[in-house]
Every structure is written in structure tokens, then in C-alpha cells.
Design a protein around this motif. Sequence first.
Motif, PDB file in Angstrom:
ATOM      1  N   SER A  91       0.824  -1.208   0.000  1.00  0.00           N
ATOM      2  CA  SER A  91       0.000   0.000   0.000  1.00  0.00           C
ATOM      3  C   SER A  91       0.858   1.257   0.000  1.00  0.00           C
ATOM      4  N   TYR A  92       0.357   2.297  -0.677  1.00  0.00           N
ATOM      5  CA  TYR A  92       1.018   3.607  -0.619  1.00  0.00           C
ATOM      6  C   TYR A  92       0.673   4.332   0.683  1.00  0.00           C
ATOM      7  N   PHE A  93      -0.360   3.837   1.373  1.00  0.00           N
ATOM      8  CA  PHE A  93      -0.821   4.461   2.615  1.00  0.00           C
ATOM      9  C   PHE A  93      -0.988   3.368   3.686  1.00  0.00           C
ATOM     10  N   PRO A  94       0.114   2.809   4.184  1.00  0.00           N
ATOM     11  CA  PRO A  94       0.028   1.678   5.125  1.00  0.00           C
ATOM     12  C   PRO A  94      -0.736   1.990   6.404  1.00  0.00           C
ATOM     13  N   SER A  95      -0.710   3.240   6.860  1.00  0.00           N
ATOM     14  CA  SER A  95      -1.435   3.577   8.090  1.00  0.00           C
ATOM     15  C   SER A  95      -2.936   3.397   7.898  1.00  0.00           C
ATOM     16  N   VAL A  97      -4.318   1.159   6.036  1.00  0.00           N
ATOM     17  CA  VAL A  97      -4.576  -0.287   6.088  1.00  0.00           C
ATOM     18  C   VAL A  97      -4.748  -0.738   7.531  1.00  0.00           C
ATOM     19  N   PHE A  98      -3.893  -0.255   8.400  1.00  0.00           N
ATOM     20  CA  PHE A  98      -3.967  -0.632   9.807  1.00  0.00           C
ATOM     21  C   PHE A  98      -5.279  -0.148  10.430  1.00  0.00           C
ATOM     22  N   ILE A  99      -5.686   1.081  10.084  1.00  0.00           N
ATOM     23  CA  ILE A  99      -6.957   1.623  10.587  1.00  0.00           C
ATOM     24  C   ILE A  99      -8.121   0.765  10.113  1.00  0.00           C
ATOM     25  N   SER A 100      -8.088   0.371   8.841  1.00  0.00           N
ATOM     26  CA  SER A 100      -9.140  -0.475   8.281  1.00  0.00           C
ATOM     27  C   SER A 100      -9.224  -1.812   9.011  1.00  0.00           C
ATOM     28  N   PHE A 101      -8.082  -2.385   9.313  1.00  0.00           N
ATOM     29  CA  PHE A 101      -8.044  -3.660  10.032  1.00  0.00           C
ATOM     30  C   PHE A 101      -8.660  -3.521  11.422  1.00  0.00           C
ATOM     31  N   ILE A 102      -8.326  -2.461  12.131  1.00  0.00           N
ATOM     32  CA  ILE A 102      -8.872  -2.227  13.474  1.00  0.00           C
ATOM     33  C   ILE A 102     -10.388  -2.106  13.424  1.00  0.00           C
ATOM     34  N   HIS A 103     -10.901  -1.366  12.438  1.00  0.00           N
ATOM     35  CA  HIS A 103     -12.353  -1.202  12.314  1.00  0.00           C
ATOM     36  C   HIS A 103     -13.040  -2.533  12.017  1.00  0.00           C
ATOM     37  N   ASN A 104     -12.446  -3.333  11.145  1.00  0.00           N
ATOM     38  CA  ASN A 104     -13.045  -4.627  10.810  1.00  0.00           C
ATOM     39  C   ASN A 104     -13.135  -5.536  12.022  1.00  0.00           C
ATOM     40  N   VAL A 105     -12.062  -5.588  12.792  1.00  0.00           N
ATOM     41  CA  VAL A 105     -12.052  -6.404  14.009  1.00  0.00           C
ATOM     42  C   VAL A 105     -13.043  -5.837  15.020  1.00  0.00           C
ATOM     43  N   GLY A 106     -13.051  -4.510  15.177  1.00  0.00           N
ATOM     44  CA  GLY A 106     -13.957  -3.873  16.136  1.00  0.00           C
ATOM     45  C   GLY A 106     -15.420  -4.093  15.787  1.00  0.00           C
ATOM     46  N   LEU A 107     -15.784  -3.929  14.512  1.00  0.00           N
ATOM     47  CA  LEU A 107     -17.166  -4.166  14.104  1.00  0.00           C
ATOM     48  C   LEU A 107     -17.553  -5.629  14.291  1.00  0.00           C
ATOM     49  N   SER A 108     -16.586  -6.525  14.118  1.00  0.00           N
ATOM     50  CA  SER A 108     -16.859  -7.947  14.354  1.00  0.00           C
ATOM     51  C   SER A 108     -17.198  -8.196  15.815  1.00  0.00           C
ATOM     52  N   LEU A 109     -16.495  -7.528  16.722  1.00  0.00           N
ATOM     53  CA  LEU A 109     -16.773  -7.678  18.152  1.00  0.00           C
ATOM     54  C   LEU A 109     -18.181  -7.177  18.481  1.00  0.00           C
ATOM     55  N   ILE A 110     -18.570  -6.028  17.897  1.00  0.00           N
ATOM     56  CA  ILE A 110     -19.915  -5.503  18.115  1.00  0.00           C
ATOM     57  C   ILE A 110     -20.953  -6.474  17.567  1.00  0.00           C
ATOM     58  N   TRP A 312      -4.878  -3.518  -4.891  1.00  0.00           N
ATOM     59  CA  TRP A 312      -4.156  -2.284  -4.540  1.00  0.00           C
ATOM     60  C   TRP A 312      -3.983  -2.111  -3.029  1.00  0.00           C
ATOM     61  N   SER A 313      -4.535  -2.979  -2.250  1.00  0.00           N
ATOM     62  CA  SER A 313      -4.468  -2.969  -0.779  1.00  0.00           C
ATOM     63  C   SER A 313      -5.725  -2.356  -0.172  1.00  0.00           C
ATOM     64  N   PHE A 314      -5.923  -2.635   1.108  1.00  0.00           N
ATOM     65  CA  PHE A 314      -7.125  -2.208   1.829  1.00  0.00           C
ATOM     66  C   PHE A 314      -6.865  -0.890   2.571  1.00  0.00           C
ATOM     67  N   ASP A 315      -6.615   0.143   1.785  1.00  0.00           N
ATOM     68  CA  ASP A 315      -6.388   1.475   2.352  1.00  0.00           C
ATOM     69  C   ASP A 315      -7.482   2.437   1.919  1.00  0.00           C
ATOM     70  N   ASN A 316      -8.715   1.888   1.797  1.00  0.00           N
ATOM     71  CA  ASN A 316      -9.872   2.679   1.363  1.00  0.00           C
ATOM     72  C   ASN A 316      -9.673   3.245  -0.041  1.00  0.00           C
TER      73      ASN A 316
END
Length: 434
Positions: A91-95, A97-110, A312-316
Amino acid sequence: MTLNHQPNIGCAYLLPFLIYFTVNSIALLQPSYGTDLKQESSIINQITLTLAYTTALILILKQHGLLPYILKRAIPLCALFLFTLISFYWSYFPSKVFISFIHNVGLSLIAICMAIYLLSNKNNFFKLLLIILMLYIFTSIIVTIYMPHIGVMTSSNIYDISLIGRWRGLTGHPNSLGIICLFTTWVCSCALFKSKNNKWVYFLAVVSLAGTFYCLHKADSMTSLILSIALVLGISGFYLINSSSRNTKLIKTLSCVFLFIIGIFFIYIQHPEIFTVKFFFHLIGRNENLSGRTSLWEIGLKGHEAKPILGWSFDNLRSFMSTYKLGYGQLHNGYLDLLVRGGYISIFLLILIILQLFLRIIKEAMDNNQDYPIVLSLITVVLIHNITEASILSNSSLTWLMFLISYFTTLLTYKYKSKSHTQQKITYKSNTTF
């Protein structure tokens, strides 16, 4: 004497959703309200969503052994999440990607918390959600009518000219209001048929449906409107037919199918123009290129051809948009969007997840579990909605949360069903002993 070795499952399991829903559905809470909202960088979102995710994790950990149980059975979803995280390498914007991962895990917990409460107490689950969403819908209507500068879209963005004049309510966009209305329709429809002879719940559900469809009309969110109508008809039709005896069910089902076919045939003879593509797009208030979506899809296909395997990676779509100079934040097709972000690998993992979900729904239907339409209806509308909007793996998206609720409900159905049966046996034996 009742022996209960399981932690009490109450309305606290809806608290993470309430926190999440409040910050995501009320754009006024964002410090950047009135501009192009960037909720990911909002300090309000960071604090409240962290609170929601943390609360959900604590509640899940109280269910001893639940997390390992889920991880063993949600392997396809876990693999997809892991792939999203690994994509920061290209990714050109790795940060992002990390934010996206946190949201996915967090929404899964909810979603897990909501699935637990849904399976433990369906009546209260839908009653509480009904009250929350009813208050939200009617607050949106009142605010929009008396303060149109808040509730009516006035965007001057060249990409959003078609949005001007449409209702957005308390959200930041008409389509966001449409998604909330779609979720509300599901809750109201289920509340109507899962409440046990509770007249005030029936009344609230009907009133809420009326308000919901009024908002959908004003928001001009055609995808959500059509799916909401289908939800009401589908859920009500199933429960009305299923309430009859076995022979009567068959007669009613065959009668409905027969009348539907005859009706379509009659309409075709009288008005054949109704069945043309041009009439369909005119009916839903769109042109034949779906309000510019097809041109976006062409750009998306070019992006996919450039990186077909890993994407292209999961950076929105930041990497993709920076290369193709795209002015939109999504491709308005969730499957193409996912294909661009994660290539063939992400699509393959999504297919595994959907296949796992539907196999479990089929198993519930074969086991004569009368509640499977609750999940089936929800996942169906999400998958259809994903055709014109990017819903799957969308950061903090209510539609993505709806998908996750369906998924985890199917994973946990037999665990909580077996718990319920075991508890009943323990209670019965204890009562007979003492």
C-alpha cells in the motif's frame, strides 16, 4: 432451584452497538460537520469507537470459551482480515490499512455481542432496537422539516450535484440515511412477527415503518427503498405462510407462486414496455448508466487489470485513487470495489464466507429452525445492496455490520441453542430434586 453457570446475557450486549450507532449516524457530532466529513481522522470517532470496541471485547470475554469457539469456526473471515492487514506491504498508505483492520475487528466484536443477545432473547433484542431506531427516525424527520439546513443535502461538490435537495437527516449523506432506514425496516419487520401478542410493539413497529418509508422517499435512496419493500414483503410472507399447518402451507405457497406468474403474464400482455431496461431505470429514478456508476466501473476494471491477484491494498482505495486520479471514495459496486482492493484472493475468501453462511442457514432450515428467515433476509439485502454501493469490508459501515451480524448469528446458533436446552434440563432436574 435454577442452576446457571453462564454469565447473564442482557441488554448490555447492545451497548457497543448503541455507542457505535450514535457516533456514526449523527454527523452533527463530528467537528468537521458542514464540510467533506473525514470521520476516520475525527478525534470523536477515535474515542467513541475505541470505547465501543473495548466494551464489546469485555462482554465477549465474559462468555468463557466463546472467543476460541468463534475463531475456530470463522476461519474464512479471519483469513480475509489477515489478508487486509498484510496488504500494508504494497500500500502507498500503510497507516490506512492498519486503521481499516482495526475497524473490521472492532465491528466484528460488536456484531458478536449483537448475535449473542439476538440468540439469547430475540423478543427483547428487536424491542430495544425498535425503540432506539424509532426515536432516531422521527428525530431525523423533525430536524429535517424544521431545520432543513441540517437535514437537506446542499452539497456544491461537482461530483454530488444529483444529491442536492435530497434528505440526509442527521447523517452526512442521503445514502447513509437510506442504509439506516433499511436496517430499521429489518428490525420493524422482525419485531412484528417475533413479538408475542404485544400490541404496543406492533403499533411502534407499524408507525416506525411509516416514518422509515417517508425518509426513504425523501432521501431518494432507491436501492434501499426497493430492498426495504422486498424485506417487508418477504418476511411477512414467510411468517404468514409458516403460521399455517403443513398442508395449508403448501397450498398457500403454490397459490402465491401461481398468482405471481399469472399476474406477471397479464401485465406483460397489457404493458410490454414495463419489462424494458429503459422503463426500469425510469422507474427507479436513474438513467441507463446508473447515474454515472458504469463509468466508475470501467475505471475500476482497469485498476483490477493492473493488479489482478493481490489488488491495490485495503487502504480505502487511496493507492488506487492516487494513481487513477479518481474523485469518488468508492466504485459504487462492492464486489468490484473488493476486487480492486484485494484482487482475486479477497473475492475467493468472500465466496468462502458467503458459502459457509448459506450452508449454515440451509442446515437451520432443514432442522426446522423457524428463525432462519431473520438471518436470511438480512444477508440477502446486504449482498444485493453491495451491487450498487460498497458495503463489504467498508470501514465503520452499518451495512458491513449487518453482514457480520448475519455471519456470527449463524456461527453461534447451535452453541446457544444447545446451552438453552442444557439449561432447561438442569432446571427441570433441580426442580424435581428439591
